[in-house]
Scaffold this motif. Structure first.
Motif, PDB file in Angstrom:
ATOM      1  N   ARG A  33       0.826  -1.202   0.000  1.00  0.00           N
ATOM      2  CA  ARG A  33       0.000   0.000   0.000  1.00  0.00           C
ATOM      3  C   ARG A  33       0.864   1.256   0.000  1.00  0.00           C
ATOM      4  NH1 ARG A  33      -3.293   1.603   5.099  1.00  0.00           N
ATOM      5  NH2 ARG A  33      -1.865   3.365   5.163  1.00  0.00           N
ATOM      6  N   LEU A  34       1.929   1.257   0.807  1.00  0.00           N
ATOM      7  CA  LEU A  34       2.823   2.416   0.856  1.00  0.00           C
ATOM      8  C   LEU A  34       3.499   2.658  -0.493  1.00  0.00           C
ATOM      9  CD1 LEU A  34       4.424   1.918   4.387  1.00  0.00           C
ATOM     10  CD2 LEU A  34       2.802   3.703   3.717  1.00  0.00           C
ATOM     11  N   GLN A  35       3.891   1.594  -1.179  1.00  0.00           N
ATOM     12  CA  GLN A  35       4.497   1.739  -2.509  1.00  0.00           C
ATOM     13  C   GLN A  35       3.509   2.364  -3.486  1.00  0.00           C
ATOM     14  OE1 GLN A  35       5.763  -2.288  -3.252  1.00  0.00           O
ATOM     15  NE2 GLN A  35       7.750  -1.966  -2.288  1.00  0.00           N
ATOM     16  N   ALA A  36       2.263   1.915  -3.455  1.00  0.00           N
ATOM     17  CA  ALA A  36       1.240   2.477  -4.341  1.00  0.00           C
ATOM     18  C   ALA A  36       0.960   3.938  -3.996  1.00  0.00           C
ATOM     19  CB  ALA A  36      -0.044   1.640  -4.256  1.00  0.00           C
ATOM     20  N   GLU A  37       0.887   4.251  -2.706  1.00  0.00           N
ATOM     21  CA  GLU A  37       0.664   5.637  -2.289  1.00  0.00           C
ATOM     22  C   GLU A  37       1.824   6.521  -2.708  1.00  0.00           C
ATOM     23  OE1 GLU A  37      -0.039   5.492   1.930  1.00  0.00           O
ATOM     24  OE2 GLU A  37      -2.012   4.563   1.674  1.00  0.00           O
ATOM     25  N   GLN A  38       3.039   6.011  -2.574  1.00  0.00           N
ATOM     26  CA  GLN A  38       4.218   6.780  -2.964  1.00  0.00           C
ATOM     27  C   GLN A  38       4.140   7.144  -4.445  1.00  0.00           C
ATOM     28  OE1 GLN A  38       7.958   4.627  -3.009  1.00  0.00           O
ATOM     29  NE2 GLN A  38       9.116   6.483  -2.503  1.00  0.00           N
ATOM     30  N   GLN A  39       3.805   6.189  -5.297  1.00  0.00           N
ATOM     31  CA  GLN A  39       3.716   6.453  -6.735  1.00  0.00           C
ATOM     32  C   GLN A  39       2.608   7.464  -7.045  1.00  0.00           C
ATOM     33  OE1 GLN A  39       3.206   2.506  -8.296  1.00  0.00           O
ATOM     34  NE2 GLN A  39       5.396   2.046  -8.158  1.00  0.00           N
ATOM     35  N   ARG A  40       1.462   7.297  -6.413  1.00  0.00           N
ATOM     36  CA  ARG A  40       0.333   8.197  -6.647  1.00  0.00           C
ATOM     37  C   ARG A  40       0.677   9.630  -6.200  1.00  0.00           C
ATOM     38  NH1 ARG A  40      -5.642   6.618  -4.330  1.00  0.00           N
ATOM     39  NH2 ARG A  40      -6.758   8.471  -5.023  1.00  0.00           N
ATOM     40  N   LEU A  41       1.316   9.742  -5.052  1.00  0.00           N
ATOM     41  CA  LEU A  41       1.660  11.066  -4.531  1.00  0.00           C
ATOM     42  C   LEU A  41       2.811  11.699  -5.328  1.00  0.00           C
ATOM     43  CD1 LEU A  41       1.270  10.259  -0.767  1.00  0.00           C
ATOM     44  CD2 LEU A  41      -0.109  11.899  -2.071  1.00  0.00           C
ATOM     45  N   GLN A  42       3.754  10.913  -5.793  1.00  0.00           N
ATOM     46  CA  GLN A  42       4.835  11.471  -6.610  1.00  0.00           C
ATOM     47  C   GLN A  42       4.275  12.033  -7.912  1.00  0.00           C
ATOM     48  OE1 GLN A  42       7.475   8.044  -6.634  1.00  0.00           O
ATOM     49  NE2 GLN A  42       8.874   9.057  -5.213  1.00  0.00           N
ATOM     50  N   ALA A  43       3.294  11.357  -8.494  1.00  0.00           N
ATOM     51  CA  ALA A  43       2.645  11.866  -9.709  1.00  0.00           C
ATOM     52  C   ALA A  43       1.929  13.185  -9.418  1.00  0.00           C
ATOM     53  CB  ALA A  43       1.674  10.829 -10.269  1.00  0.00           C
ATOM     54  N   ALA A  44       1.219  13.268  -8.301  1.00  0.00           N
ATOM     55  CA  ALA A  44       0.524  14.496  -7.920  1.00  0.00           C
ATOM     56  C   ALA A  44       1.517  15.619  -7.625  1.00  0.00           C
ATOM     57  CB  ALA A  44      -0.397  14.248  -6.729  1.00  0.00           C
ATOM     58  N   LEU A  45       2.642  15.275  -7.023  1.00  0.00           N
ATOM     59  CA  LEU A  45       3.668  16.268  -6.725  1.00  0.00           C
ATOM     60  C   LEU A  45       4.277  16.808  -8.015  1.00  0.00           C
ATOM     61  CD1 LEU A  45       5.244  17.677  -4.438  1.00  0.00           C
ATOM     62  CD2 LEU A  45       6.851  15.777  -4.491  1.00  0.00           C
ATOM     63  N   ALA A  46       4.478  15.958  -9.002  1.00  0.00           N
ATOM     64  CA  ALA A  46       5.017  16.385 -10.280  1.00  0.00           C
ATOM     65  C   ALA A  46       4.060  17.365 -10.971  1.00  0.00           C
ATOM     66  CB  ALA A  46       5.282  15.187 -11.187  1.00  0.00           C
ATOM     67  N   GLU A  47       2.763  17.149 -10.804  1.00  0.00           N
ATOM     68  CA  GLU A  47       1.772  18.081 -11.379  1.00  0.00           C
ATOM     69  C   GLU A  47       1.804  19.421 -10.659  1.00  0.00           C
ATOM     70  OE1 GLU A  47      -2.126  16.355 -11.316  1.00  0.00           O
ATOM     71  OE2 GLU A  47      -1.453  14.544 -12.338  1.00  0.00           O
ATOM     72  N   GLU A  48       2.138  19.411  -9.390  1.00  0.00           N
ATOM     73  CA  GLU A  48       2.181  20.635  -8.577  1.00  0.00           C
ATOM     74  C   GLU A  48       3.340  21.545  -9.001  1.00  0.00           C
ATOM     75  OE1 GLU A  48       1.148  23.247  -5.400  1.00  0.00           O
ATOM     76  OE2 GLU A  48       0.032  21.603  -6.264  1.00  0.00           O
ATOM     77  N   ALA A  49       4.412  20.967  -9.476  1.00  0.00           N
ATOM     78  CA  ALA A  49       5.620  21.750  -9.783  1.00  0.00           C
ATOM     79  C   ALA A  49       5.440  22.663 -10.976  1.00  0.00           C
ATOM     80  CB  ALA A  49       6.793  20.817 -10.040  1.00  0.00           C
TER      81      ALA A  49
END
Length: 148
Positions: free
Chosen positions: A132-148
């Protein structure tokens, strides 16, 4: 190294990192209270908030605000996010190193939250949690990339 967060900052321990800069590391809590429970960890070893230099303290809340936007963009914390600093052992600070929790909340999650408070350090279900943490990490990294 005696401090788990200092060891993570030095790259000596693994973590689910999302972001890092000269002052902070952002990672998923490995004993999360709710899905996508984030920690903003000071790179500088400072057990208490007042021990961080003022310029670093000044960057903490803006970073938390940015991460709250990232959490919401990724679908976490739509109804609220707890921002929490346990400042000292009597305040339930388990690791004596400054860190701010961002805990996404959902409507009706109090029973699950209370159960997790009581069971979060028990060893059962760790492999499922790692996935679950691995999946959350990927999902949040994608959202963070959109934020930049």
């Amino acid at each position: 190294m005696d401090c788990v967060f200092c060891a993570i900052a030095a790259g000596q321990l693994p973590s689910y990192r999302l972001y890092e800069d000269e002052d902070f590391i952002v990672l998923l809590d490995i004993f999360p209270l709710r899905p996508a429970h984030l920690l903003i960890v000071s790179r500088q070893h400072a057990p208490y908030l007042h021990e961080l230099p003022a310029p670093v303290q000044a960057r903490l809340l803006p970073l938390a605000e940015r991460l709250a936007r990232v959490l919401r963009r990724a679908g976490y914390g739509e109804y609220g996010i707890n921002l929490l600093i346990n400042d000292g052992p009597e305040a339930n600070q388990h690791v004596p190193h400054l860190h701010l929790h961002l805990i996404p909340r959902r409507r009706g999650d109090v029973p699950a939250l209370l159960l997790r408070v009581l069971t979060r350090f028990l060893p059962f279900g760790r492999q499922r949690l790692q996935r679950r943490l691995q999946a959350e990490q990927q999902r949040l990294q994608a959202a963070l990339a959109e934020e930049a």
